[in-house]
Enzyme design. Structure first.
Site, mmCIF file in Angstrom:
data_model
loop_
_atom_site.group_PDB
_atom_site.id
_atom_site.type_symbol
_atom_site.label_atom_id
_atom_site.label_comp_id
_atom_site.label_asym_id
_atom_site.label_seq_id
_atom_site.Cartn_x
_atom_site.Cartn_y
_atom_site.Cartn_z
ATOM 1 N N GLY A 19 0.818 -1.209 0.000
ATOM 2 C CA GLY A 19 0.000 0.000 0.000
ATOM 3 C C GLY A 19 0.847 1.252 0.000
ATOM 4 O O GLY A 19 2.018 1.228 0.406
ATOM 5 N N THR A 20 0.244 2.348 -0.438
ATOM 6 C CA THR A 20 0.907 3.645 -0.432
ATOM 7 C C THR A 20 -0.123 4.717 -0.771
ATOM 8 O O THR A 20 -1.228 4.414 -1.205
ATOM 9 C CB THR A 20 2.063 3.687 -1.455
ATOM 10 N N THR A 21 0.251 5.960 -0.570
ATOM 11 C CA THR A 21 -0.545 7.080 -1.053
ATOM 12 C C THR A 21 0.404 8.151 -1.580
ATOM 13 O O THR A 21 1.323 8.569 -0.865
ATOM 14 C CB THR A 21 -1.417 7.701 0.049
ATOM 15 N N LYS A 52 9.531 8.106 -0.699
ATOM 16 C CA LYS A 52 8.887 7.683 -1.941
ATOM 17 C C LYS A 52 8.935 8.745 -3.039
ATOM 18 O O LYS A 52 8.337 8.557 -4.098
ATOM 19 C CB LYS A 52 7.426 7.300 -1.662
#
Length: 219
Positions: A19-21, A52
């Site tokens: 997961g990431t945003t 990131k």
């Protein structure tokens, strides 16, 4: 009878969800990119303070979602070719040029890759610009873009709060609150918020630590 070896091999072949945003938005004079810092493998957070925000060239960055291995190698290739272009042509590549390099890699290898990219930055021709490259290798220039598992929680927020020609301060708040909402809602997102403001003067990095993030109902 329980077969330990069989169960182990079965686990190795299972898809591991991550997961990431990530977010990018244009403002009057440049762009701001932002991301959370959690790297997860299934339900396990393997790194809480990942950076990131990936540089591609001096004033061009990319935000990666999907397979970390796929996106890392693609961003490395694009960084190499943009630097070669800069040396050969004697000028800096545009954000559009870098984004189309990403598109070429993603589209030509779409059956093998699980990779989505947001390419954003500043150049003298277009100023601040954001290009979204979802799975499959299509390319769309947008005033803002979101990606990763946490992005599904942000569409309503972005529709309600985005406006054209924001100031740097407004755009900074826009991405900070966006990532904060995703961290609160998405189990694959967390940690701190890393940001970069990219304009004609270069790149300025900012970090907002977890204890300084306002809850989404406090904004």
């Amino acid at each position: 009878m329980f077969d330990l070896e069989k169960e182990f091999l079965s686990d190795l072949n299972k898809e591991v969800k991550t997961g990431t945003t990530v977010m990018a938005v244009t403002f009057k004079g440049g762009v701001i990119i932002a991301a959370d810092s959690r790297t997860s493998s299934g339900s396990y957070a393997v790194n809480r303070v990942t950076d990131k925000l990936t540089p591609v060239h001096d004033q061009i960055y990319c935000l990666r979602s999907g397979s970390a291995a796929d996106t890392q190698i693609i961003s490395s290739y694009v960084s190499y070719y943009t630097n070669m272009f800069s040396i050969e042509e004697g000028s800096k590549p545009t954000v559009k040029k870098a984004a189309h390099m990403f598109r070429e890699f993603l589209y030509q290898n779409k059956q093998y890759l699980h990779a989505a990219i947001i390419c954003a930055g500043w150049d003298p021709i277009e100023g601040g610009s954001v290009y979204s490259l979802p799975l499959g290798g299509s390319i769309v220039k947008q005033p803002f873009s979101t990606g990763g598992s946490g992005s599904t929680y942000l569409y309503g927020y972005c529709d309600m709060n985005f406006k054209e020609n924001m100031t740097e301060e407004e755009a900074d708040k826009f991405v900070t609150y966006g990532i904060t909402e995703a961290i609160a809602r998405d189990g694959g997102s967390g940690g701190i918020v890393r940001k970069a403001i990219i304009d004609k003067n270069g790149v300025r990095r900012k970090t907002v630590y977890g204890n300084k993030l306002k809850k989404f109902w406090e904004k």
